[in-house]
Design an enzyme around this catalytic site. Structure first.
Site, PDB file in Angstrom:
ATOM      1  N   ASP A 166      11.590 -13.953  30.758  1.00  0.00           N
ATOM      2  CA  ASP A 166      12.600 -14.920  30.324  1.00  0.00           C
ATOM      3  C   ASP A 166      11.943 -16.200  29.816  1.00  0.00           C
ATOM      4  O   ASP A 166      10.816 -16.512  30.182  1.00  0.00           O
ATOM      5  CB  ASP A 166      13.496 -15.300  31.515  1.00  0.00           C
ATOM      6  CG  ASP A 166      14.748 -14.447  31.571  1.00  0.00           C
ATOM      7  OD1 ASP A 166      14.932 -13.607  30.675  1.00  0.00           O
ATOM      8  OD2 ASP A 166      15.529 -14.631  32.519  1.00  0.00           O
ATOM      9  N   LYS A 170      14.919 -17.215  24.581  1.00  0.00           N
ATOM     10  CA  LYS A 170      14.988 -18.001  23.340  1.00  0.00           C
ATOM     11  C   LYS A 170      13.682 -18.769  23.193  1.00  0.00           C
ATOM     12  O   LYS A 170      13.345 -19.573  24.036  1.00  0.00           O
ATOM     13  CB  LYS A 170      16.121 -19.019  23.423  1.00  0.00           C
ATOM     14  CG  LYS A 170      17.472 -18.410  23.588  1.00  0.00           C
ATOM     15  CD  LYS A 170      18.495 -19.483  23.893  1.00  0.00           C
ATOM     16  CE  LYS A 170      19.591 -18.911  24.739  1.00  0.00           C
ATOM     17  NZ  LYS A 170      20.373 -19.875  25.444  1.00  0.00           N
ATOM     18  N   MET A 174      23.422 -25.627  34.622  1.00  0.00           N
ATOM     19  CA  MET A 174      24.019 -25.526  33.281  1.00  0.00           C
ATOM     20  C   MET A 174      25.195 -26.491  33.122  1.00  0.00           C
ATOM     21  O   MET A 174      26.198 -26.152  32.506  1.00  0.00           O
ATOM     22  CB  MET A 174      24.484 -24.075  33.006  1.00  0.00           C
ATOM     23  CG  MET A 174      23.324 -23.095  32.972  1.00  0.00           C
ATOM     24  SD  MET A 174      23.839 -21.367  32.992  1.00  0.00           S
ATOM     25  CE  MET A 174      23.927 -21.047  34.759  1.00  0.00           C
TER      26      MET A 174
HETATM   27  N1  SAH Z   1      17.894 -18.074  38.106  1.00  0.00           N
HETATM   28  C1  SAH Z   1      17.652 -19.456  37.760  1.00  0.00           C
HETATM   29  C2  SAH Z   1      18.834 -20.087  37.044  1.00  0.00           C
HETATM   30  C3  SAH Z   1      19.108 -19.452  35.688  1.00  0.00           C
HETATM   31  S1  SAH Z   1      20.416 -20.205  34.821  1.00  0.00           S
HETATM   32  C4  SAH Z   1      17.294 -20.232  39.037  1.00  0.00           C
HETATM   33  O1  SAH Z   1      17.427 -19.694  40.131  1.00  0.00           O
HETATM   34  O2  SAH Z   1      16.865 -21.372  38.927  1.00  0.00           O
HETATM   35  C5  SAH Z   1      19.573 -21.415  33.854  1.00  0.00           C
HETATM   36  C6  SAH Z   1      19.824 -22.804  34.389  1.00  0.00           C
HETATM   37  O3  SAH Z   1      19.034 -23.026  35.538  1.00  0.00           O
HETATM   38  C7  SAH Z   1      19.457 -23.928  33.446  1.00  0.00           C
HETATM   39  O4  SAH Z   1      20.448 -24.191  32.483  1.00  0.00           O
HETATM   40  C8  SAH Z   1      19.319 -25.078  34.418  1.00  0.00           C
HETATM   41  O5  SAH Z   1      20.581 -25.553  34.829  1.00  0.00           O
HETATM   42  C9  SAH Z   1      18.674 -24.393  35.592  1.00  0.00           C
HETATM   43  N2  SAH Z   1      17.208 -24.494  35.578  1.00  0.00           N
HETATM   44  C10 SAH Z   1      16.318 -23.508  35.461  1.00  0.00           C
HETATM   45  N3  SAH Z   1      15.059 -23.970  35.580  1.00  0.00           N
HETATM   46  C11 SAH Z   1      15.169 -25.293  35.776  1.00  0.00           C
HETATM   47  C12 SAH Z   1      14.233 -26.344  36.014  1.00  0.00           C
HETATM   48  N4  SAH Z   1      12.913 -26.135  36.064  1.00  0.00           N
HETATM   49  N5  SAH Z   1      14.711 -27.600  36.225  1.00  0.00           N
HETATM   50  C13 SAH Z   1      16.033 -27.854  36.209  1.00  0.00           C
HETATM   51  N6  SAH Z   1      16.958 -26.901  35.983  1.00  0.00           N
HETATM   52  C14 SAH Z   1      16.537 -25.645  35.780  1.00  0.00           C
END
Ligand code: SAH
Length: 255
Positions: free
Chosen positions: A36, A58, A175
């Site tokens: 991803d 992306k 998000m």
């Molecule tokens: N499975 C992931 C979440 C996927 S959805 C998890 O457990 O973190 C994608 C969203 O996760 C992004 O839009 C953002 O809101 C959040 N996200 C993922 N990585 C991030 C990071 N390093 N810092 C802040 N938000 C993050």
């Protein structure tokens, strides 16, 4: 038939040192990796030299690979006997569509394993020294998405605001930055405008940024500081006492 398997692996929030030993072991053993876009290159670098690495997120403004195609790729590789690792940001079972992928693969008769990762909501709070629960400030925590699947309804923010206030719960919103104005408006029906809020962008990455504000100023702060996805919003009294804004890196990174 020599069926392989698929392991859905949580790559953690960004800092490669936040990877679990189990994840590291799975990455090293993989013959095919589907990666991803939120996964750090340093994590992917643990793959074996001969492994096939497919980036399915992306990148550089390109469209992300459709979910159905990713699932098909995993299925095909597993049926060819490959040891497939699906590397997902954070934890595979928190807003990562890991549940859907697991169901799809299991329905097709492919063995699936899951390896947890540190979810970004947890890492975001911790990087600011914010505990998501605290005996004096929060009895629990709710993980929410601010962005629902097309056709599905968004969380009922008004109900959540009332519940968070009465039950003393921290809200962790994934998000949510693009819909922040709407979320703020609805949360204000049940929570005071003075409720502390932290927005953390790219938590645990070297370029992490954050702002600390109040619910009443949330959307304005996001706009003024140009905070953008990927970011997590933490709402609740546990945020009280954090320095107002800055580029503080996580404790782990600071070492
Ligand atoms: N499975 C992931 C979440 C996927 S959805 C998890 O457990 O973190 C994608 C969203 O996760 C992004 O839009 C953002 O809101 C959040 N996200 C993922 N990585 C991030 C990071 N390093 N810092 C802040 N938000 C993050």
């Amino acid at each position: 038939m020599n069926t392989g398997k698929v392991t859905l692996v949580g790559a953690g929030p960004g800092d490669p040192e936040l990877l679990t030993l189990k994840a590291l072991k799975a990455i090293r053993a993989a013959t095919v990796l589907l990666v991803d876009d939120l996964v750090s290159p340093e994590v992917v670098a643990h793959a074996a030299p001969g492994a096939r690495i497919v980036h399915v997120g992306k990148r550089g403004g390109c469209k992300s690979t459709p979910q159905a195609f990713i699932e098909k790729l995993m299925l095909m590789a597993a049926r060819e006997g490959e040891n497939v690792v699906r590397l997902k940001g954070g934890d595979p079972f928190i807003f990562g569509r890991g549940g859907e992928e697991m169901e799809h693969l299991r329905a097709a008769g492919v063995p699936v394993e899951i390896v947890n990762g540190i979810t970004s909501g947890l890492a975001a709070a911790t990087s600011l020294g914010v505990p998501l629960t605290h005996r004096e400030h929060a009895q629990g925590v709710i993980f929410l998405t601010g962005h629902a699947q097309q056709g599905a309804s968004l969380p009922d923010w008004r109900m959540l605001a009332a519940t968070a206030r009465e039950a003393r719960l921290t809200l962790v919103i994934y998000m949510g930055v693009s819909g922040a104005a709407h979320i703020q408006q609805d949360l204000l029906t049940g929570l005071p405008a003075s409720t502390p809020v932290a927005i953390v962008q790219r938590a645990s990455h070297p370029d992490q940024r954050h702002a600390v504000t109040t619910l009443g100023e949330m959307a304005a702060t996001i706009a003024a500081q140009a905070l953008a996805s990927p970011a997590v919003i933490v709402v609740g009294d546990v945020v009280r006492g954090v320095a107002a804004a800055g580029h503080a890196v996580s404790a782990v990174r600071a070492a």
